[in-house]
Each structure stands twice: as structure tokens, then as C-alpha cells.
Design an enzyme around this catalytic site. Structure first.
Site, PDB file in Angstrom:
ATOM      1  N   LYS A   1       0.855  -1.099  -0.011  1.00 54.00           N
ATOM      2  CA  LYS A   1       0.085   0.195   0.069  1.00 54.00           C
ATOM      3  C   LYS A   1       0.830   1.360   0.191  1.00 54.00           C
ATOM      4  O   LYS A   1       2.064   1.279   0.133  1.00 54.00           O
ATOM      5  CB  LYS A   1      -0.768  -0.117   1.241  1.00 54.00           C
TER       6      LYS A   1
ATOM      7  N   TYR B   1     -12.418  -1.430  -3.739  1.00 49.00           N
ATOM      8  CA  TYR B   1     -13.123  -1.580  -2.275  1.00 49.00           C
ATOM      9  C   TYR B   1     -14.580  -1.400  -2.457  1.00 49.00           C
ATOM     10  O   TYR B   1     -15.073  -1.195  -1.161  1.00 49.00           O
ATOM     11  CB  TYR B   1     -12.357  -0.605  -1.250  1.00 49.00           C
TER      12      TYR B   1
ATOM     13  N   ASN C   1      -2.325   0.346   6.558  1.00 50.36           N
ATOM     14  CA  ASN C   1      -1.687  -0.680   7.114  1.00 50.36           C
ATOM     15  C   ASN C   1      -0.891  -1.748   6.259  1.00 50.36           C
ATOM     16  O   ASN C   1      -0.768  -2.993   6.211  1.00 50.36           O
ATOM     17  CB  ASN C   1      -2.852  -1.790   7.762  1.00 50.36           C
TER      18      ASN C   1
ATOM     19  N   HIS D   1      -2.422  -5.478   1.702  1.00 53.01           N
ATOM     20  CA  HIS D   1      -3.548  -6.024   1.112  1.00 53.01           C
ATOM     21  C   HIS D   1      -3.410  -7.639   0.928  1.00 53.01           C
ATOM     22  O   HIS D   1      -2.459  -7.721   0.527  1.00 53.01           O
ATOM     23  CB  HIS D   1      -4.318  -5.194   0.059  1.00 53.01           C
TER      24      HIS D   1
ATOM     25  N   GLU E   1      -9.858 -10.083  -8.015  1.00 57.97           N
ATOM     26  CA  GLU E   1      -8.908  -9.105  -7.559  1.00 57.97           C
ATOM     27  C   GLU E   1      -7.809  -8.962  -8.650  1.00 57.97           C
ATOM     28  O   GLU E   1      -7.295  -8.008  -9.181  1.00 57.97           O
ATOM     29  CB  GLU E   1      -8.481  -9.070  -6.241  1.00 57.97           C
TER      30      GLU E   1
END
Ligand code: IDP
Ligand code: MG
Length: 176
Positions: A45, A85, A148, A151, A162
Site C-alpha cells: 500500500k 473496495y 496498514n 492488502h 482482484e
């Protein structure tokens, strides 16, 4: 508020619902061929890229026995992040999450290993880095619950969707 972006996201998931029928149709064969549970989708990320952890996280991927079937560095548009998302569209953190995910470059990866989804989630740790076990990627590299570091797909079906969201079929090693 319903707007053009929502419409695009909705169309994306409707198309993918149709793909789902095909995925389910192919599922028995894939289980038989033992290939369904071998792939997962990962993102390094924007926080981790900004913090210069890309190399360290890539190293963890390889040291934990994953093969990288495809990888690219990109900056998501807000619309892409909203589409990716879309499943979280009703959550209070949807706006924050999609703004963060489109705030800078990230690295998207298609990974292969036996029980890839489960194994990758074990290595990345809990969503909240404060709850993540020692030695997990989120414990070691995440900024906070929102930023965080990585993913990981939560199911084989979502891993397929995805991967297809970011990679064309021919970009994934083994599909040629
Ligand atoms: P996961 O990434 O561990 O599968 P999800 O529940 O699918 O966790 O949430 C997707 C992402 O949304 C998380 O990785 C995190 O970046 C963000 N997120 C989840 N819960 C919260 C929250 O309560 N506040 C802010 N961001 C959140
Ligand atoms: Mg999730």
C-alpha cells in the site's frame, strides 16, 4: 450520495457477478486440478511505498515461498480505489480508505503458493497492526489501522476477481 463513480463501481461488480457464474462453473475442474487455492492477490500500500518498505516486503514474499506471477507499480485513481473496495462502500471508513489508496503509488501483485490466500493472510497479520502478531508484515511495517502496509485477498474467489481487476490474463505468468 449516489454519483457517476458509484455507477461505474456498480457496473464493475455486476460484470464480475456474471464472471462469478463462469468461475463457479470452472470451480470443480480447478479443485480437481488443484489450482484454485494456489493464488492470491496482494498490494503493497501507499504508506509502505512512501516509508521505503517495498524491498523489505517483497523480500518477505519470496522468503515465505511465494512465487510472483505478476507485479506492477501504479497509482490508483479514486474511482479505481472505490471500485476495488466497493464491497466496503457502506463502511464508515470507505471514504478515508479510498482516498488513502489513491494518494500515492502502490505495488499490486499476483502471488502463487499452496493455500495462498490463507498463508498470505497469516504472514501479513491482523488488519489492525496493534493486534498483529510479532513478525507479521503489518506489525513490522504498518502505520496504523487505515494505513496498514499491505492488502491480502480473503477468499479464492476474491483473489481471482482482484487479480483480474489489475492484470490482464496474459500478464499473469502461467496463463500464456
Ligand atoms: P483486511 O485488509 O485485513 O482484509 P478489511 O476489513 O477488508 O481488512 O478492510 C480493508 C481495509 O480497510 C483495511 O486493510 C484497512 O486499510 C481499512 N480499514 C479497515 N477497518 C478500518 C477502520 O476501522 N478504520 C479505518 N480503516 C479501516
Ligand atoms: Mg479484506
Amino acid at each position: 450520495m449516489w454519483n457517476k463513480s458509484c455507477e461505474i463501481c456498480c457496473r464493475y461488480w455486476t460484470i464480475h457477478e456474471k464472471d462469478n457464474e463462469k468461475l463457479n462453473f470452472d470451480k470443480d475442474k480447478k479443485i480437481k486440478d488443484n489450482i484454485l487455492n494456489n493464488k492470491t492477490f496482494a498490494i503493497i500500500k501507499p504508506d509502505a511505498i512512501k516509508n521505503k518498505f517495498t524491498g523489505l516486503i517483497y523480500d518477505r514474499i519470496l522468503k515465505n515461498g511465494f512465487s510472483v506471477l505478476s507485479a506492477k507499480l501504479l497509482k490508483m485513481t479514486k474511482k479505481q480505489a472505490m471500485g476495488f473496495y466497493f464491497i466496503h462502500r457502506d463502511k464508515p471508513f470507505y471514504e478515508e480508505l479510498t482516498t488513502f489508496m489513491s494518494s500515492g503509488p502502490c505495488m499490486v501483485l499476483a502471488l502463487e503458493k499452496e493455500n495462498a490466500v490463507e498463508n498470505w493472510r497469516k504472514i501479513i497479520g491482523s488488519t489492525n497492526p496493534e493486534e498483529a502478531k510479532n513478525g507479521t508484515i503489518r506489525k513490522d511495517f504498518a502505520n496504523n489501522l487505515s494505513e496498514n502496509a499491505v492488502h491480502g485477498s480473503d477468499s479464492d474467489e476474491n483473489a481471482e476477481k482482484e487479480i483480474a481487476f489489475f492484470f490482464s490474463n496474459s500478464e499473469v505468468i502461467g496463463n500464456q
